[in-house]
Motif scaffolding. Structure first.
Motif, PDB file in Angstrom:
ATOM      1  N   PRO A 195     -26.521  -3.395 -16.801  1.00 40.97           N
ATOM      2  CA  PRO A 195     -25.902  -3.769 -18.074  1.00 40.97           C
ATOM      3  C   PRO A 195     -26.096  -5.252 -18.381  1.00 40.97           C
ATOM      4  O   PRO A 195     -26.247  -6.075 -17.468  1.00 40.97           O
ATOM      5  CB  PRO A 195     -24.431  -3.433 -17.852  1.00 40.97           C
ATOM      6  N   ALA A 196     -26.059  -5.592 -19.685  1.00 42.16           N
ATOM      7  CA  ALA A 196     -26.335  -6.975 -20.100  1.00 42.16           C
ATOM      8  C   ALA A 196     -25.155  -7.641 -20.786  1.00 42.16           C
ATOM      9  O   ALA A 196     -25.227  -8.810 -21.119  1.00 42.16           O
ATOM     10  CB  ALA A 196     -27.546  -6.986 -21.043  1.00 42.16           C
ATOM     11  N   THR A 197     -24.049  -6.907 -21.004  1.00 44.79           N
ATOM     12  CA  THR A 197     -22.874  -7.512 -21.656  1.00 44.79           C
ATOM     13  C   THR A 197     -21.733  -7.588 -20.651  1.00 44.79           C
ATOM     14  O   THR A 197     -21.710  -6.855 -19.653  1.00 44.79           O
ATOM     15  CB  THR A 197     -22.427  -6.674 -22.862  1.00 44.79           C
ATOM     16  N   VAL A 198     -20.773  -8.479 -20.930  1.00 41.78           N
ATOM     17  CA  VAL A 198     -19.613  -8.614 -20.047  1.00 41.78           C
ATOM     18  C   VAL A 198     -18.880  -7.280 -19.924  1.00 41.78           C
ATOM     19  O   VAL A 198     -18.505  -6.844 -18.834  1.00 41.78           O
ATOM     20  CB  VAL A 198     -18.672  -9.721 -20.582  1.00 41.78           C
ATOM     21  N   GLN A 199     -18.676  -6.606 -21.075  1.00 40.44           N
ATOM     22  CA  GLN A 199     -17.965  -5.328 -21.043  1.00 40.44           C
ATOM     23  C   GLN A 199     -18.757  -4.288 -20.243  1.00 40.44           C
ATOM     24  O   GLN A 199     -18.184  -3.519 -19.451  1.00 40.44           O
ATOM     25  CB  GLN A 199     -17.752  -4.795 -22.476  1.00 40.44           C
ATOM     26  N   GLY A 200     -20.083  -4.286 -20.443  1.00 41.20           N
ATOM     27  CA  GLY A 200     -20.921  -3.327 -19.715  1.00 41.20           C
ATOM     28  C   GLY A 200     -20.899  -3.580 -18.216  1.00 41.20           C
ATOM     29  O   GLY A 200     -20.827  -2.636 -17.419  1.00 41.20           O
ATOM     30  N   ILE A 201     -20.967  -4.855 -17.833  1.00 37.75           N
ATOM     31  CA  ILE A 201     -20.928  -5.210 -16.413  1.00 37.75           C
ATOM     32  C   ILE A 201     -19.604  -4.768 -15.798  1.00 37.75           C
ATOM     33  O   ILE A 201     -19.553  -4.203 -14.702  1.00 37.75           O
ATOM     34  CB  ILE A 201     -21.148  -6.727 -16.216  1.00 37.75           C
ATOM     35  N   GLN A 202     -18.509  -4.997 -16.536  1.00 40.08           N
ATOM     36  CA  GLN A 202     -17.184  -4.636 -16.015  1.00 40.08           C
ATOM     37  C   GLN A 202     -17.072  -3.122 -15.846  1.00 40.08           C
ATOM     38  O   GLN A 202     -16.570  -2.634 -14.838  1.00 40.08           O
ATOM     39  CB  GLN A 202     -16.095  -5.140 -16.959  1.00 40.08           C
ATOM     40  N   ARG A 203     -17.537  -2.374 -16.847  1.00 42.18           N
ATOM     41  CA  ARG A 203     -17.499  -0.911 -16.764  1.00 42.18           C
ATOM     42  C   ARG A 203     -18.346  -0.418 -15.580  1.00 42.18           C
ATOM     43  O   ARG A 203     -17.962   0.477 -14.844  1.00 42.18           O
ATOM     44  CB  ARG A 203     -18.045  -0.284 -18.052  1.00 42.18           C
ATOM     45  N   TYR A 204     -19.515  -1.029 -15.440  1.00 42.81           N
ATOM     46  CA  TYR A 204     -20.447  -0.628 -14.384  1.00 42.81           C
ATOM     47  C   TYR A 204     -19.829  -0.837 -13.002  1.00 42.81           C
ATOM     48  O   TYR A 204     -19.825   0.063 -12.157  1.00 42.81           O
ATOM     49  CB  TYR A 204     -21.744  -1.431 -14.528  1.00 42.81           C
ATOM     50  N   LEU A 205     -19.296  -2.029 -12.776  1.00 38.62           N
ATOM     51  CA  LEU A 205     -18.716  -2.341 -11.466  1.00 38.62           C
ATOM     52  C   LEU A 205     -17.450  -1.534 -11.208  1.00 38.62           C
ATOM     53  O   LEU A 205     -17.146  -1.185 -10.066  1.00 38.62           O
ATOM     54  CB  LEU A 205     -18.407  -3.837 -11.357  1.00 38.62           C
ATOM     55  N   GLY A 206     -16.686  -1.243 -12.261  1.00 37.54           N
ATOM     56  CA  GLY A 206     -15.407  -0.537 -12.095  1.00 37.54           C
ATOM     57  C   GLY A 206     -15.535   0.963 -12.045  1.00 37.54           C
ATOM     58  O   GLY A 206     -14.536   1.679 -11.934  1.00 37.54           O
ATOM     59  N   SER A 207     -16.771   1.478 -12.131  1.00 35.92           N
ATOM     60  CA  SER A 207     -16.966   2.926 -12.217  1.00 35.92           C
ATOM     61  C   SER A 207     -16.883   3.625 -10.870  1.00 35.92           C
ATOM     62  O   SER A 207     -16.871   4.849 -10.796  1.00 35.92           O
ATOM     63  CB  SER A 207     -18.343   3.214 -12.826  1.00 35.92           C
ATOM     64  N   GLY A 208     -16.834   2.877  -9.771  1.00 38.25           N
ATOM     65  CA  GLY A 208     -16.816   3.493  -8.443  1.00 38.25           C
ATOM     66  C   GLY A 208     -18.189   3.609  -7.819  1.00 38.25           C
ATOM     67  O   GLY A 208     -18.330   4.102  -6.707  1.00 38.25           O
ATOM     68  N   LEU A 209     -19.227   3.132  -8.521  1.00 40.03           N
ATOM     69  CA  LEU A 209     -20.578   3.212  -7.970  1.00 40.03           C
ATOM     70  C   LEU A 209     -20.757   2.290  -6.773  1.00 40.03           C
ATOM     71  O   LEU A 209     -21.518   2.581  -5.859  1.00 40.03           O
ATOM     72  CB  LEU A 209     -21.608   2.842  -9.043  1.00 40.03           C
ATOM     73  N   ASP A 256     -11.857  13.065   4.853  1.00 39.35           N
ATOM     74  CA  ASP A 256     -12.350  12.176   3.803  1.00 39.35           C
ATOM     75  C   ASP A 256     -13.761  12.566   3.364  1.00 39.35           C
ATOM     76  O   ASP A 256     -14.601  12.955   4.195  1.00 39.35           O
ATOM     77  CB  ASP A 256     -12.382  10.722   4.310  1.00 39.35           C
ATOM     78  N   TYR A 257     -14.016  12.409   2.062  1.00 41.46           N
ATOM     79  CA  TYR A 257     -15.346  12.621   1.492  1.00 41.46           C
ATOM     80  C   TYR A 257     -15.718  11.392   0.673  1.00 41.46           C
ATOM     81  O   TYR A 257     -14.945  10.985  -0.211  1.00 41.46           O
ATOM     82  CB  TYR A 257     -15.371  13.835   0.557  1.00 41.46           C
ATOM     83  N   ALA A 258     -16.874  10.789   0.982  1.00 43.64           N
ATOM     84  CA  ALA A 258     -17.411   9.756   0.096  1.00 43.64           C
ATOM     85  C   ALA A 258     -17.827  10.420  -1.211  1.00 43.64           C
ATOM     86  O   ALA A 258     -18.158  11.610  -1.241  1.00 43.64           O
ATOM     87  CB  ALA A 258     -18.604   9.068   0.750  1.00 43.64           C
ATOM     88  N   PHE A 259     -17.822   9.660  -2.313  1.00 37.17           N
ATOM     89  CA  PHE A 259     -18.151  10.240  -3.607  1.00 37.17           C
ATOM     90  C   PHE A 259     -19.555  10.849  -3.623  1.00 37.17           C
ATOM     91  O   PHE A 259     -19.811  11.796  -4.362  1.00 37.17           O
ATOM     92  CB  PHE A 259     -18.020   9.189  -4.714  1.00 37.17           C
TER      93      PHE A 259
END
Length: 737
Positions: A85-99, A649-652
């Motif tokens: 992602p190239a925007t602040v909002q996109g970066i935040q969504r990307y990092l916060g998605s659990g990936l 436990d299961y990893a995603f």
């Protein structure tokens, strides 16, 4: 510019995957909402092959704009690629998605708040700077840096694999198996994938092989196709295929001449990749072709049973001189109940024969007979071990006998890779081993179990031979009963108390080819309706509202939907979706995780789809059922509490091992017992409507059976005797030379 197959040029659309509203795991077709970069908060609907893309990822979609008559404008996806992602909002969504393990939504907000547009560059080039963020210590910083590196390598592998037609979820599995060698293996040995990577069959490997240039008539391809054909037969329950059947089936799959397939089969036999052997059949012999593990297991199981029978030592030798009238009289005083003649015969047989088989339908006293056997054996200080193939069956066996019981897997202490701690060289310390629900035992597990029985010990197989055979290859209980050398008792008398149960009476009627009695029964009902969609809707109403209201049963814990098939509106797949929405709906503020076409939530009833010897204290096995009790996006994990009361436990990225279990196939219900069973019966399942299938479903119920659906479908199930016998060679091997 990309063009469609019809020649029209495609357009590109960049955006962040916000949510997936529908995903079909079989076709990959997905309906999703994407926040487009040029439109700020504008959400557009994207439809097409998006399976594997994760919420929060930035995507470059290739396709075209279209219009749906009901849903309006939407982007029809032909292909996609993930981009950073190239925007602040996109970066935040990307990092916060659990990936990225170690980063949840709140931590993503803090990190992006601190580093802004430089966030991804910091993680990439100077991850040690993450400690500048409040609440981030060195330990979590290292975890984030390692997870980022792993994601980076996975992305490189994915770029290559997507170029040869592999989905993201499959690419992750390939990477987990081969790591940095993934691309090399895929290019040079694509058919290895079918053997090494769970979830990749021959067809996927074949598609990849074609893409990397393996010839259509390559001997390696044909040999892989033959092994696949045998593997498919094993999945269908067969231990071998007659050579003509094998060649014919492989020709259909491979699309090459029969002569080439036959010559490659000869090479496989010569290379000892498969075993060919003449096996007795009704009219002589057949040239049976086995995968090596099944041939070894048949020989080994038969040999072990014969050695037990013929061995001189007897760890229950005291029962050869017992006064049986006195023993049965003592037993009657102890239990307050007389044994019927058949039951008394079974008790005596189990304690005087080193191998014995006990079968019978519901209400015929199998459980009381087993309890009597255990009581007498323990009275003589014998070491008794009780086991069953599933956790639920083991729990029920323990309740019935008052003696500890365990699953076969736990009893043998299977280790990673499937080897057992207890085997021929390290046998179980037991004088008597009782195996309940033996119709569920497949050939490979039965072989492991019998190998672990000590010389001189007794083993009793108990089960209902009229139920469906095992999910795995073999028909062990039926083959044991057919072997003249093995002592057996079949209980046929239905006891008076059981005659009052509609569940028991109708189970026996169905097994005899008679229509169940539907009038005047307090525990057996039919809700008639015809269309699959109507059957699904009524099934949900029965499970979520009617049964709880009338019988006070918990819809998740006490009620189980057993479907004849997986596909279709009234199949287990769709029923799981609609039952989840009714029983465990999405709630504001509660975490959930999508994997492929499934969404996992806390409270979900789930089942394990394969044997995994690396999970839990002694492995988690195909058919294990549990409930999701925790889901942690920041750690990339969820926790399931199984029926055996173990937290696993299961990893995603391991969620392909789990499926929802609000509805399961009747095959998967074997060995389990539920207070209430609901069976949807649709004519669309016509080929699956067979007597032993319905009989198995009905016999899973302790208190209540509700059939929902077509009277015509019910009639078809009662009339149809069921599939023919499986290709097995165990009975003929159970003879003395």
């Amino acid at each position: 510019m990309t063009t469609a197959s019809g020649g029209s040029p495609g357009v590109s659309l960049h955006g962040v995957l916000e949510r997936v509203t529908y995903a079909n795991e079989e076709t990959g077709y997905t309906i999703a909402r994407v926040a487009v970069e040029r439109g700020g908060d504008e959400l557009v609907t994207a439809v097409g092959p998006l399976l594997g893309a994760q919420v929060g990822e930035s995507l470059r979609l290739t396709g075209r704009w279209g219009s749906h008559p009901r849903y309006g404008r939407q982007f029809e996806v032909w292909s996609y690629a993930t981009v950073l992602p190239a925007t602040v909002q996109g970066i935040q969504r990307y990092l916060g998605s659990g990936l990225i393990k170690g980063i949840g939504p709140r931590m993503a907000e803090r990190i992006v708040g601190h580093f802004g547009l430089d966030t991804l560059e910091v993680i990439e080039t100077a991850p040690q700077r993450l400690v500048e963020v409040p609440g981030l210590g060195p330990k979590r910083t290292k975890m984030i840096a390692a997870a980022w590196e792993e994601q980076k390598v996975i992305k490189e592998v994915m770029v290559f694999l997507q170029g040869v037609g592999v989905s993201t979820s499959i690419a992750v599995r390939i990477f987990k198996q081969y790591g940095d060698a993934s691309i090399t293996v895929v290019r040079s040995e694509p058919y290895r994938l079918a053997d090494d990577v769970w979830g990749i069959g021959f067809k996927t490997a074949d598609t990849i092989a074609q893409a990397v240039g393996i010839p259509h008539d390559s001997p390696e391809r044909v040999k892989a196709g033959l092994r696949y054909t045998l593997s498919q037969a094993a999945d269908g329950g067969h231990c071998y295929l007659p050579a003509p059947n094998l060649v014919g089936d492989a020709v259909k799959i491979l699309g090459v001449p029969a002569e080439l397939v036959a010559s490659c089969l000869e090479r496989l036999v010569a290379e000892e990749g498969v075993v060919r052997e003449e096996v007795p059949a009704a009219d002589g012999t057949v040239p049976a072709v086995y995968l090596v593990p099944f041939h070894r297991a048949e020989l080994s199981l038969a040999g072990a049973l014969l050695r037990l029978l013929d061995g001189g030592h007897d760890r229950l030798g005291m029962f050869r001189s017992v006064d049986w009238d006195a023993a049965l009289s003592w037993l009657r005083e102890r239990t307050g109940t007389d044994l019927a003649a058949e039951q008394a015969q079974a008790v005596r047989l189990a304690l005087t024969s080193k191998v014995a088989v006990l079968t019978g339908g519901p209400g015929c006293g199998k459980s009381f007979t087993v309890r009597s056997i255990v009581t007498l054996a323990r009275a003589k200080k014998a070491k008794v071990v009780l086991a069953a193939p599933t956790g639920r069956a083991a729990k029920r066996l323990a309740e019935l006998t008052g003696h500890e019981a365990t699953t076969v897997h736990r009893l043998l202490q299977l280790r990673p890779g499937g080897d057992a701690t207890f085997d021929k060289d390290n046998p179980l310390d037991a004088d008597l081993l009782v195996v309940d629900e033996a119709s569920m035992l497949d050939l490979l597990l039965a072989n492991k179990l019998v190998k672990a029985v000590a010389p001189g010990a007794h083993v009793l197989f108990v089960g209902d031979v009229d139920q469906l055979p095992s999910v795995g290859a073999g028909e062990v209980l039926r083959d044991l009963l057919a072997a003249e050398v093995l002592p057996r008792v079949r209980l046929t008398q239905i006891f008076r108390q059981a005659q009052k149960s509609g569940v028991v009476v109708n189970a026996h009627r169905i097994n005899s080819g008679l229509h169940p009695v539907l009038d005047g029964m307090a525990d057996f009902f039919l809700f008639p309706c015809e269309e699959p969609e109507e059957i699904a809707e009524l099934t949900v109403d029965v499970v979520a509202r009617r049964i709880p209201r009338r019988f006070g049963l918990d819809p998740r814990r006490d009620v189980q939907v057993l479907a004849p098939m997986h596909r279709g509106a009234a199949g287990a797949g769709n029923l799981n979706t609609v039952l989840q929405e009714a029983l465990t709906p999405s709630r504001e503020g509660m975490p959930e995780r999508r994997y492929g076409g499934r969404v996992f939530r806390i409270g979900d009833k789930v089942t394990q789809l394969r044997n995994n010897y690396d999970k839990g204290t002694a492995g988690v096995f195909n058919g294990t059922v549990g409930v999701v009790v925790d889901l942690r996006p920041e750690d990339g994990r969820l926790t399931v509490r199984t029926d055996e009361d173990e937290a696993v436990d299961y990893a995603f990225d391991e969620l392909d091992e789990l499926a929802h279990a609000y509805a399961v196939s009747i095959h998967r219900s074997q060995g389990s017992e539920y207070p209430a069973v609901v069976v949807p019966l649709a004519t669309s399942a016509w080929m699956m409507l067979q007597r032993n299938l319905l009989y198995t479903a009905v016999t899973r119920a302790k208190k209540l059976v509700v059939l929902v659906g077509s009277r015509r479908a019910l009639g078809q199930a009662v009339r149809t005797r069921g599939a023919g016998r499986r290709h097995t060679g165990l009975t003929h091997r159970l003879h003395r030379d």
